[in-house]
Write a protein that holds these residues in place. Structure first.
Motif, PDB file in Angstrom:
ATOM      1  N   THR A 248      -9.321  -9.484   0.900  1.00 22.87           N
ATOM      2  CA  THR A 248      -9.147  -8.055   0.617  1.00 22.87           C
ATOM      3  C   THR A 248     -10.221  -7.218   1.304  1.00 22.87           C
ATOM      4  O   THR A 248      -9.920  -6.263   2.025  1.00 22.87           O
ATOM      5  N   THR A 249     -11.469  -7.569   1.111  1.00 25.05           N
ATOM      6  CA  THR A 249     -12.559  -6.811   1.737  1.00 25.05           C
ATOM      7  C   THR A 249     -13.031  -7.438   3.047  1.00 25.05           C
ATOM      8  O   THR A 249     -13.634  -6.758   3.873  1.00 25.05           O
TER       9      THR A 249
ATOM     10  N   LEU B 182      -0.908   0.400  -5.694  1.00 24.05           N
ATOM     11  CA  LEU B 182      -1.649  -0.854  -5.572  1.00 24.05           C
ATOM     12  C   LEU B 182      -2.916  -0.815  -6.411  1.00 24.05           C
ATOM     13  O   LEU B 182      -3.263  -1.805  -7.076  1.00 24.05           O
ATOM     14  N   TRP B 183      -3.618   0.313  -6.403  1.00 21.21           N
ATOM     15  CA  TRP B 183      -4.817   0.437  -7.224  1.00 21.21           C
ATOM     16  C   TRP B 183      -4.476   0.414  -8.710  1.00 21.21           C
ATOM     17  O   TRP B 183      -5.250  -0.119  -9.522  1.00 21.21           O
ATOM     18  N   LEU B 184      -3.326   0.954  -9.078  1.00 20.90           N
ATOM     19  CA  LEU B 184      -2.891   0.905 -10.474  1.00 20.90           C
ATOM     20  C   LEU B 184      -2.679  -0.545 -10.904  1.00 20.90           C
ATOM     21  O   LEU B 184      -3.097  -0.958 -11.997  1.00 20.90           O
TER      22      LEU B 184
ATOM     23  N   VAL C  83     -10.925 -12.160  -3.328  1.00 19.14           N
ATOM     24  CA  VAL C  83     -11.009 -10.731  -3.012  1.00 19.14           C
ATOM     25  C   VAL C  83     -11.961 -10.499  -1.842  1.00 19.14           C
ATOM     26  O   VAL C  83     -11.653  -9.746  -0.902  1.00 19.14           O
TER      27      VAL C  83
ATOM     28  N   ARG D 277       0.812  -1.221   0.000  1.00 17.38           N
ATOM     29  CA  ARG D 277       0.000   0.000   0.000  1.00 17.38           C
ATOM     30  C   ARG D 277       0.846   1.271   0.000  1.00 17.38           C
ATOM     31  O   ARG D 277       0.339   2.345  -0.321  1.00 17.38           O
TER      32      ARG D 277
ATOM     33  N   TYR E 265      -0.589   7.180  -0.817  1.00 17.97           N
ATOM     34  CA  TYR E 265      -0.829   5.885  -0.191  1.00 17.97           C
ATOM     35  C   TYR E 265      -1.885   5.095  -0.975  1.00 17.97           C
ATOM     36  O   TYR E 265      -3.004   5.570  -1.190  1.00 17.97           O
ATOM     37  N   GLY E 266      -1.512   3.888  -1.397  1.00 22.66           N
ATOM     38  CA  GLY E 266      -2.445   2.991  -2.066  1.00 22.66           C
ATOM     39  C   GLY E 266      -2.596   3.198  -3.559  1.00 22.66           C
ATOM     40  O   GLY E 266      -3.213   2.364  -4.234  1.00 22.66           O
ATOM     41  N   TRP E 267      -2.026   4.291  -4.115  1.00 19.64           N
ATOM     42  CA  TRP E 267      -2.222   4.559  -5.541  1.00 19.64           C
ATOM     43  C   TRP E 267      -1.591   3.481  -6.422  1.00 19.64           C
ATOM     44  O   TRP E 267      -2.204   3.017  -7.390  1.00 19.64           O
TER      45      TRP E 267
ATOM     46  N   ARG F 183      -4.109  -3.129  -9.579  1.00 23.20           N
ATOM     47  CA  ARG F 183      -5.439  -3.752  -9.629  1.00 23.20           C
ATOM     48  C   ARG F 183      -6.173  -3.427 -10.928  1.00 23.20           C
ATOM     49  O   ARG F 183      -6.826  -4.295 -11.518  1.00 23.20           O
ATOM     50  N   VAL F 184      -6.072  -2.184 -11.373  1.00 24.53           N
ATOM     51  CA  VAL F 184      -6.739  -1.777 -12.614  1.00 24.53           C
ATOM     52  C   VAL F 184      -6.147  -2.516 -13.807  1.00 24.53           C
ATOM     53  O   VAL F 184      -6.878  -3.009 -14.684  1.00 24.53           O
TER      54      VAL F 184
END
Length: 235
Positions: free
Chosen positions: A143-144, A77-79, A139, A64, A73-75, A81-82
């Motif tokens: 993850t959630t 990781l989200w990239l 996930v 993260r 923070y977390g950008w 994921r996308v």
């Protein structure tokens, strides 16, 4: 005299590429290699669990914070994921459309009963469905925490993993999915190499050996975690 309006525009290169069989196979090959790269990195990350809760939780935190301070923070990781989501969707859609195209081109079954393809080839479609369902479950579980059993703890991935593999159904789901991953990689890696032009008569044996080796390495690596929890090596 009214001028006729031209409506027969030539399709774009993107549409032409996607509409062709080789285009769909190329999308499957490239997206498959993207997912394979992720699986290798993910497996090595998972093996950190053998070094204890502190190191594994620190690894989860690093995922993260990677990219900082350039990214927030977390950008990053989200990239990731996308990119993975795009790869999964592209791979799945291309596979489905190629399957439908194959069925339309061959509406009747082969007369001979002996299967031409290997077991891995004949189960690629079912394996893909199993993996798609597993991704959703994985996930929601780790993850959630939506379907997690034992009380999901944000920021404590070590304990969450132990909780998951302390249940019989968590182990069954994961083991079946990882066996499907192995079969998928065994056939898919070689097929992707052929599509991208890396294969030929001289390299086929090397590519098939690499596919078998990768499938075995990843399957064993991923399965080592639930086995370690089940045997008490990790608790």
């Amino acid at each position: 005299m009214a001028l006729a309006t031209r409506t027969d525009r030539k399709p774009s290169l993107t549409r032409t590429f996607w509409g062709s069989t080789i285009g769909k196979k190329t999308v499957m090959a490239v997206s498959g290699l993207v997912m394979l790269g992720y699986l290798v990195a993910h497996m090595f990350g998972n093996l950190k669990i053998f070094f204890g809760a502190g190191e594994f939780n620190a690894y989860g935190h690093w995922l993260r914070t990677m990219g900082e301070p350039v990214m927030h923070y977390g950008w990053a990781l989200w990239l990731v994921r996308v990119v993975l989501l795009a790869a999964v969707v592209g791979h799945g859609v291309a596979a489905y459309q190629l399957s439908r195209r194959d069925i339309r081109a061959r509406p009747t079954r082969y007369l001979h009963k002996r299967p031409r393809a290997s077991y891995a080839t004949r189960t690629m479609r079912w394996g893909g469905i199993i993996l798609a369902l597993f991704i959703v479950w994985h996930v929601l579980d780790l993850t959630t925490g939506t379907v997690h059993t034992g009380g999901f703890q944000e920021g404590h991935p070590y304990q969450n993993v132990v909780d998951t593999f302390s249940t019989w159904y968590g182990n069954v789901i994961y083991i079946v999915a990882m066996l499907a991953v192995g079969l998928h990689i065994r056939h898919g890696f070689w097929s992707a190499a052929q599509t991208l032009g890396a294969g030929n008569a001289a390299r086929d044996r090397i590519l098939k050996g690499a596919a078998n080796g990768l499938a075995l390495l990843l399957t064993a690596g991923f399965l080592s975690v639930p086995v370690a929890v089940m045997t008490g090596m990790v608790n």
